[in-house]
Design a protein around this motif. Structure first.
Motif, PDB file in Angstrom:
ATOM      1  N   ARG A  48      -6.483  -3.268  21.319  1.00 28.94           N
ATOM      2  CA  ARG A  48      -6.188  -1.878  20.958  1.00 28.94           C
ATOM      3  C   ARG A  48      -5.955  -1.708  19.475  1.00 28.94           C
ATOM      4  O   ARG A  48      -6.223  -0.665  18.914  1.00 28.94           O
ATOM      5  N   TRP A  49      -5.413  -2.720  18.806  1.00 27.07           N
ATOM      6  CA  TRP A  49      -5.098  -2.619  17.382  1.00 27.07           C
ATOM      7  C   TRP A  49      -5.814  -3.733  16.646  1.00 27.07           C
ATOM      8  O   TRP A  49      -5.921  -4.847  17.135  1.00 27.07           O
ATOM      9  N   PRO A  50      -6.285  -3.441  15.454  1.00 30.19           N
ATOM     10  CA  PRO A  50      -6.936  -4.503  14.694  1.00 30.19           C
ATOM     11  C   PRO A  50      -5.934  -5.586  14.305  1.00 30.19           C
ATOM     12  O   PRO A  50      -4.738  -5.322  14.162  1.00 30.19           O
ATOM     13  N   GLN A  51      -6.428  -6.781  14.154  1.00 31.89           N
ATOM     14  CA  GLN A  51      -5.582  -7.904  13.769  1.00 31.89           C
ATOM     15  C   GLN A  51      -5.054  -7.680  12.357  1.00 31.89           C
ATOM     16  O   GLN A  51      -5.796  -7.325  11.459  1.00 31.89           O
ATOM     17  N   ARG A  52      -3.767  -7.881  12.161  1.00 31.54           N
ATOM     18  CA  ARG A  52      -3.167  -7.716  10.833  1.00 31.54           C
ATOM     19  C   ARG A  52      -3.451  -8.940   9.987  1.00 31.54           C
ATOM     20  O   ARG A  52      -3.429 -10.059  10.474  1.00 31.54           O
ATOM     21  N   GLU A  53      -3.683  -8.695   8.703  1.00 27.41           N
ATOM     22  CA  GLU A  53      -3.910  -9.786   7.778  1.00 27.41           C
ATOM     23  C   GLU A  53      -2.582 -10.457   7.437  1.00 27.41           C
ATOM     24  O   GLU A  53      -1.561  -9.789   7.293  1.00 27.41           O
ATOM     25  N   SER A  54      -2.634 -11.766   7.282  1.00 23.61           N
ATOM     26  CA  SER A  54      -1.445 -12.479   6.825  1.00 23.61           C
ATOM     27  C   SER A  54      -1.295 -12.242   5.325  1.00 23.61           C
ATOM     28  O   SER A  54      -2.250 -11.854   4.644  1.00 23.61           O
ATOM     29  N   PRO A  55      -0.108 -12.482   4.779  1.00 22.34           N
ATOM     30  CA  PRO A  55       0.058 -12.320   3.331  1.00 22.34           C
ATOM     31  C   PRO A  55      -0.903 -13.203   2.528  1.00 22.34           C
ATOM     32  O   PRO A  55      -1.413 -12.780   1.492  1.00 22.34           O
ATOM     33  N   GLU A  56      -1.168 -14.404   3.037  1.00 17.42           N
ATOM     34  CA  GLU A  56      -2.107 -15.284   2.342  1.00 17.42           C
ATOM     35  C   GLU A  56      -3.518 -14.712   2.347  1.00 17.42           C
ATOM     36  O   GLU A  56      -4.243 -14.799   1.349  1.00 17.42           O
ATOM     37  N   GLU A  57      -3.917 -14.124   3.482  1.00 18.18           N
ATOM     38  CA  GLU A  57      -5.253 -13.515   3.560  1.00 18.18           C
ATOM     39  C   GLU A  57      -5.380 -12.324   2.631  1.00 18.18           C
ATOM     40  O   GLU A  57      -6.415 -12.127   1.995  1.00 18.18           O
ATOM     41  N   ILE A  58      -4.330 -11.533   2.532  1.00 18.33           N
ATOM     42  CA  ILE A  58      -4.342 -10.391   1.613  1.00 18.33           C
ATOM     43  C   ILE A  58      -4.467 -10.883   0.175  1.00 18.33           C
ATOM     44  O   ILE A  58      -5.254 -10.356  -0.613  1.00 18.33           O
ATOM     45  N   LEU A  59      -3.707 -11.910  -0.137  1.00 19.82           N
ATOM     46  CA  LEU A  59      -3.757 -12.478  -1.480  1.00 19.82           C
ATOM     47  C   LEU A  59      -5.145 -13.040  -1.780  1.00 19.82           C
ATOM     48  O   LEU A  59      -5.698 -12.803  -2.866  1.00 19.82           O
ATOM     49  N   ASP A  60      -5.730 -13.763  -0.830  1.00 21.08           N
ATOM     50  CA  ASP A  60      -7.082 -14.302  -1.017  1.00 21.08           C
ATOM     51  C   ASP A  60      -8.100 -13.183  -1.242  1.00 21.08           C
ATOM     52  O   ASP A  60      -8.968 -13.284  -2.110  1.00 21.08           O
ATOM     53  N   ARG A  61      -7.981 -12.124  -0.453  1.00 17.78           N
ATOM     54  CA  ARG A  61      -8.919 -11.004  -0.586  1.00 17.78           C
ATOM     55  C   ARG A  61      -8.775 -10.328  -1.943  1.00 17.78           C
ATOM     56  O   ARG A  61      -9.765 -10.001  -2.593  1.00 17.78           O
ATOM     57  N   ARG A  62      -7.556 -10.130  -2.391  1.00 20.72           N
ATOM     58  CA  ARG A  62      -7.330  -9.486  -3.691  1.00 20.72           C
ATOM     59  C   ARG A  62      -7.850 -10.353  -4.833  1.00 20.72           C
ATOM     60  O   ARG A  62      -8.403  -9.848  -5.802  1.00 20.72           O
ATOM     61  N   PHE A  63      -7.674 -11.673  -4.722  1.00 24.65           N
ATOM     62  CA  PHE A  63      -8.190 -12.570  -5.752  1.00 24.65           C
ATOM     63  C   PHE A  63      -9.720 -12.567  -5.745  1.00 24.65           C
ATOM     64  O   PHE A  63     -10.354 -12.513  -6.803  1.00 24.65           O
ATOM     65  N   ALA A  64     -10.303 -12.599  -4.555  1.00 25.49           N
ATOM     66  CA  ALA A  64     -11.763 -12.616  -4.451  1.00 25.49           C
ATOM     67  C   ALA A  64     -12.389 -11.324  -4.975  1.00 25.49           C
ATOM     68  O   ALA A  64     -13.483 -11.349  -5.543  1.00 25.49           O
ATOM     69  N   SER A  65     -11.695 -10.197  -4.815  1.00 26.66           N
ATOM     70  CA  SER A  65     -12.250  -8.926  -5.291  1.00 26.66           C
ATOM     71  C   SER A  65     -11.976  -8.680  -6.769  1.00 26.66           C
ATOM     72  O   SER A  65     -12.461  -7.707  -7.334  1.00 26.66           O
ATOM     73  N   GLY A  66     -11.174  -9.559  -7.407  1.00 27.83           N
ATOM     74  CA  GLY A  66     -10.910  -9.415  -8.826  1.00 27.83           C
ATOM     75  C   GLY A  66      -9.719  -8.526  -9.151  1.00 27.83           C
ATOM     76  O   GLY A  66      -9.524  -8.164 -10.312  1.00 27.83           O
ATOM     77  N   GLU A  67      -8.926  -8.175  -8.169  1.00 28.62           N
ATOM     78  CA  GLU A  67      -7.750  -7.340  -8.418  1.00 28.62           C
ATOM     79  C   GLU A  67      -6.667  -8.102  -9.183  1.00 28.62           C
ATOM     80  O   GLU A  67      -5.906  -7.493  -9.934  1.00 28.62           O
ATOM     81  N   ILE A  68      -6.591  -9.412  -8.962  1.00 28.17           N
ATOM     82  CA  ILE A  68      -5.602 -10.228  -9.662  1.00 28.17           C
ATOM     83  C   ILE A  68      -6.312 -11.416 -10.289  1.00 28.17           C
ATOM     84  O   ILE A  68      -7.372 -11.858  -9.825  1.00 28.17           O
ATOM     85  N   ASP A  69      -5.700 -11.971 -11.337  1.00 26.22           N
ATOM     86  CA  ASP A  69      -6.313 -13.123 -12.003  1.00 26.22           C
ATOM     87  C   ASP A  69      -5.783 -14.427 -11.398  1.00 26.22           C
ATOM     88  O   ASP A  69      -4.928 -14.423 -10.505  1.00 26.22           O
ATOM     89  N   ALA A  70      -6.286 -15.561 -11.901  1.00 28.83           N
ATOM     90  CA  ALA A  70      -5.950 -16.863 -11.336  1.00 28.83           C
ATOM     91  C   ALA A  70      -4.471 -17.179 -11.490  1.00 28.83           C
ATOM     92  O   ALA A  70      -3.858 -17.777 -10.590  1.00 28.83           O
ATOM     93  N   ASP A  71      -3.876 -16.808 -12.607  1.00 27.15           N
ATOM     94  CA  ASP A  71      -2.446 -17.088 -12.814  1.00 27.15           C
ATOM     95  C   ASP A  71      -1.581 -16.332 -11.813  1.00 27.15           C
ATOM     96  O   ASP A  71      -0.655 -16.897 -11.218  1.00 27.15           O
TER      97      ASP A  71
END
Length: 87
Positions: A47-70
């Motif tokens: 019924r509800w989509p699976q929630r992303e873990s904090p690590e997955e959110i962080l990985d996605r943001r890094f992969a999209s270029g929202e945050i830098d490596a540091d």
């Protein structure tokens, strides 16, 4: 002699309600049938989509270029420090 109008005013008030109910029933039936035949199952886990873990959110943001490596490295370290330990 008395004239009987057949209760025309009552039918005029009732007919829009009847149409709204009929259209609502059709929409409900279509939605119900399309969700059941979608092959997704009917269990609560579907019924509800699976929630992303904090690590997955962080990985996605890094992969999209929202945050830098540091920022990514620092956030990963903070998440690891605050992760609940298994019992």
């Amino acid at each position: 002699m008395m004239h009987w109008d057949g209760g025309g005013w009552a039918w005029m008030a009732f007919m829009p309600l009847l149409w709204v109910a009929l259209i609502g029933l059709v929409v409900w039936a279509v939605v119900r049938l399309t969700h059941q035949s979608g092959g997704h199952g009917n269990g609560p886990e579907h019924r509800w989509p699976q929630r992303e873990s904090p690590e997955e959110i962080l990985d996605r943001r890094f992969a999209s270029g929202e945050i830098d490596a540091d920022a990514y490295t620092e956030a990963r370290q903070r998440l690891a420090a605050h992760r609940p330990r298994p019992r």
